[in-house]
Scaffold this motif. Structure first.
Motif, short mmCIF file in Angstrom:
data_model
loop_
_atom_site.label_atom_id
_atom_site.label_comp_id
_atom_site.label_asym_id
_atom_site.label_seq_id
_atom_site.Cartn_x
_atom_site.Cartn_y
_atom_site.Cartn_z
N ASP A 5 1.36 2.16 -12.32
CA ASP A 5 0.58 1.95 -13.46
C ASP A 5 1.14 3.22 -14.50
OD1 ASP A 5 -0.23 4.31 -12.31
OD2 ASP A 5 -2.46 3.57 -12.09
N ALA A 6 0.36 3.23 -15.64
CA ALA A 6 0.81 4.08 -16.34
C ALA A 6 0.78 5.56 -16.12
CB ALA A 6 -0.41 3.97 -17.93
N GLU A 38 0.82 -1.07 -0.05
CA GLU A 38 0.06 0.02 0.01
C GLU A 38 0.96 1.09 -0.06
OE1 GLU A 38 -3.12 0.19 2.73
OE2 GLU A 38 -3.99 -1.77 2.45
N ALA A 39 1.97 1.25 0.67
CA ALA A 39 2.85 2.34 0.92
C ALA A 39 3.52 2.74 -0.53
CB ALA A 39 3.71 2.31 2.10
N ILE A 40 4.03 1.58 -1.34
CA ILE A 40 4.61 1.88 -2.55
C ILE A 40 3.60 1.96 -3.69
CG2 ILE A 40 6.73 0.83 -1.68
CD1 ILE A 40 6.12 -1.59 -3.51
N ALA A 41 2.22 1.88 -3.48
CA ALA A 41 1.46 1.95 -4.70
C ALA A 41 1.65 3.27 -5.46
CB ALA A 41 -0.04 1.97 -4.23
N GLY A 42 1.56 3.18 -6.92
CA GLY A 42 1.99 4.35 -7.54
C GLY A 42 0.94 5.56 -7.39
N GLU A 43 -0.44 5.42 -7.18
CA GLU A 43 -1.34 6.60 -6.99
C GLU A 43 -0.90 7.51 -5.73
OE1 GLU A 43 -5.84 7.85 -6.65
OE2 GLU A 43 -5.40 5.69 -6.95
#
Length: 456
Positions: free
Chosen positions: A333-334, A265-270
């Protein structure tokens, strides 16, 4: 006959993929006709059967069959997104029109749009993700009942079943976009869980067990799982309390999975690209001790978290997120990759699918050897889903476990809460065991943590 009716008559699996691809292509063609600059479509056909029993109570079988579409249309740097279940009155023209109207009213985002064509999985492997389907609901019920009955027969101190649940699901998934990418795959998932309550001298404790696999036979014996859930509940029958608030801890594989939940969760792109995570800006900086590495293996054959491509059609591969303590990659993600000026890592996903066979890289030590390094501390045996705030960097998890002295488990403790600052928690993970479990998208393993906060 409508396409919806046709799908209702078809079993989920390889036979419905051509029709699902046609449905996705029809929507893509309609989006082009209505003037979308670019678009993406994700089609999913899901069948799920759930059987739940608790002692003599058998819930009605829960059967869901869903044909769903998600469409994103892009107009002048704006994104319009619509998700729906396809019914008898489904119209591609109406769906696209709704997405286009949403896009025109959306805020400008220079980073939005489909993934770049060169990042797409134009070729992708077969990963052995589809097995044993369809499965009769009576078969699933029998497994749940045998699991629950075995728990009751374990010991006289077993006083309540919180429920044994057997779930089988099959899904066909197709993704297409305006680059001409159109591909799909099928997958099955079988899950057995059991939660049992024991009581002695006025103390009540609950023990649980869960296994998730791609094929039914790999779940293991139902009786063994029910017995294990009951044994855990019995072993937790204690109410001793800790005198201090910070102790060394060894986390079981079941409990350590939640450390990786917090990490992904901490490294998620958004979150990272919007500055909403405590690890934003920490790429190539030390986040863990030098003995810690974390990787994901999305192309593992038959893995419960395996996928041939992500939710934007991007190619996936084995990825090391943490190398010898240093954070080497975010899960991008993109859009988040463009926002950060980085390469797309192929991590676009639904939230519950975020981890694709994610694990700490195992070390050489057994769980017993990790415990031997604890003079006085706690063994965290089982934990609940934690509360995580990656923006503030906080972590809190309710758990049960045992007091450890001179490397040996001594007696059960009253339920407690493990909590701390996320960055401090990551830094205090010192040793990883070798008992890697393979029963979920996140692979648990025994972990030794130095002096983390515990409160009753």
């Amino acid at each position: 006959m409508s396409m919806h009716s046709t799908f209702e008559q078809m079993s989920v699996g390889p036979e419905d993929l051509p029709l699902l691809k046609q449905l996705v292509q029809d929507v893509l063609d309609e989006a082009r006709r209505q003037g979308a600059e670019s678009c993406e479509v994700l089609g999913q056909h899901l069948h799920q059967t759930r059987q739940h029993v608790a002692a003599e109570v058998v819930d009605p079988v829960d059967i869901q069959q869903v044909l769903g579409l998600g469409l994103a249309c892009y107009v002048d740097g704006r994104k319009g997104e619509v998700q729906l279940e396809v019914g008898e009155d489904f119209s591609p023209a109406k769906l696209v029109s709704q997405a286009m109207a949403t896009a025109r009213a959306a805020q400008l985002d220079m980073y939005t749009g489909p993934a770049d064509a060169q990042d797409l999985a134009w070729e992708h492997p077969q990963l052995d993700l589809f097995h044993d389907w369809p499965v009769d609901s009576e078969v699933l019920l029998g497994i749940a009942q045998r699991c629950d009955q075995a728990a009751w027969q374990t010991d006289a101190r077993v006083v309540e079943s919180r429920g044994s649940t057997m779930t089988g699901s099959a899904q066909s998934r197709v993704f297409g976009n305006s680059h001409g990418f159109l591909a799909g795959y099928c997958q099955t998932e079988f899950s057995l869980s059991s939660y049992i309550r024991a009581e002695h001298n006025g103390i009540r404790r609950t023990g649980g067990v869960q296994s998730i696999q791609r094929d039914l036979l790999s779940l293991g014996e139902a009786e063994r799982m029910g017995n294990l859930a009951a044994r855990r509940a019995i072993d937790y029958l204690g109410d001793a309390k800790l005198r201090g608030t910070r102790w060394p801890q060894v986390l079981s594989p079941q409990a350590s999975r939640f450390l990786l939940v917090a990490f992904i969760e901490a490294i998620a792109g958004e979150a990272v690209s919007n500055g909403a995570s405590v690890v934003s800006g920490m790429l190539d900086k030390p986040l863990f001790s030098p003995s810690i590495s974390i990787a994901e293996y999305p192309l593992q054959r038959g893995g419960i978290g395996s996928i041939p491509f992500d939710n934007e059609g991007v190619a996936v591969s084995m990825r090391t997120f943490v190398e010898e303590g240093f954070l080497r990659s975010y899960a991008l993600d993109a859009a988040s990759a463009r926002r950060l000026g980085m390469k797309n890592s192929g991590n676009a996903s639904l939230p519950f699918e975020q981890a694709r066979n994610l694990s700490f890289v195992p070390g050489p030590d057994t769980q017993a050897q990790l415990l031997a390094q604890v003079d006085r501390g706690v063994f965290v045996a089982e934990a609940r889903q934690p509360q995580i705030d990656v923006r503030q960097g906080t972590f809190s998890m309710r758990a049960v476990g045992y007091w450890v002295e001179n490397g040996e488990i001594q007696y059960p403790l009253s339920p407690f809460t493990v909590s701390g600052d996320l960055l401090d928690l990551f830094a205090r993970i010192s040793v990883i065991g070798n008992d890697l479990e393979q029963m979920s998208r996140i692979k648990g393993v025994s972990v030794l943590i130095d002096n983390l906060s515990i409160t009753h």
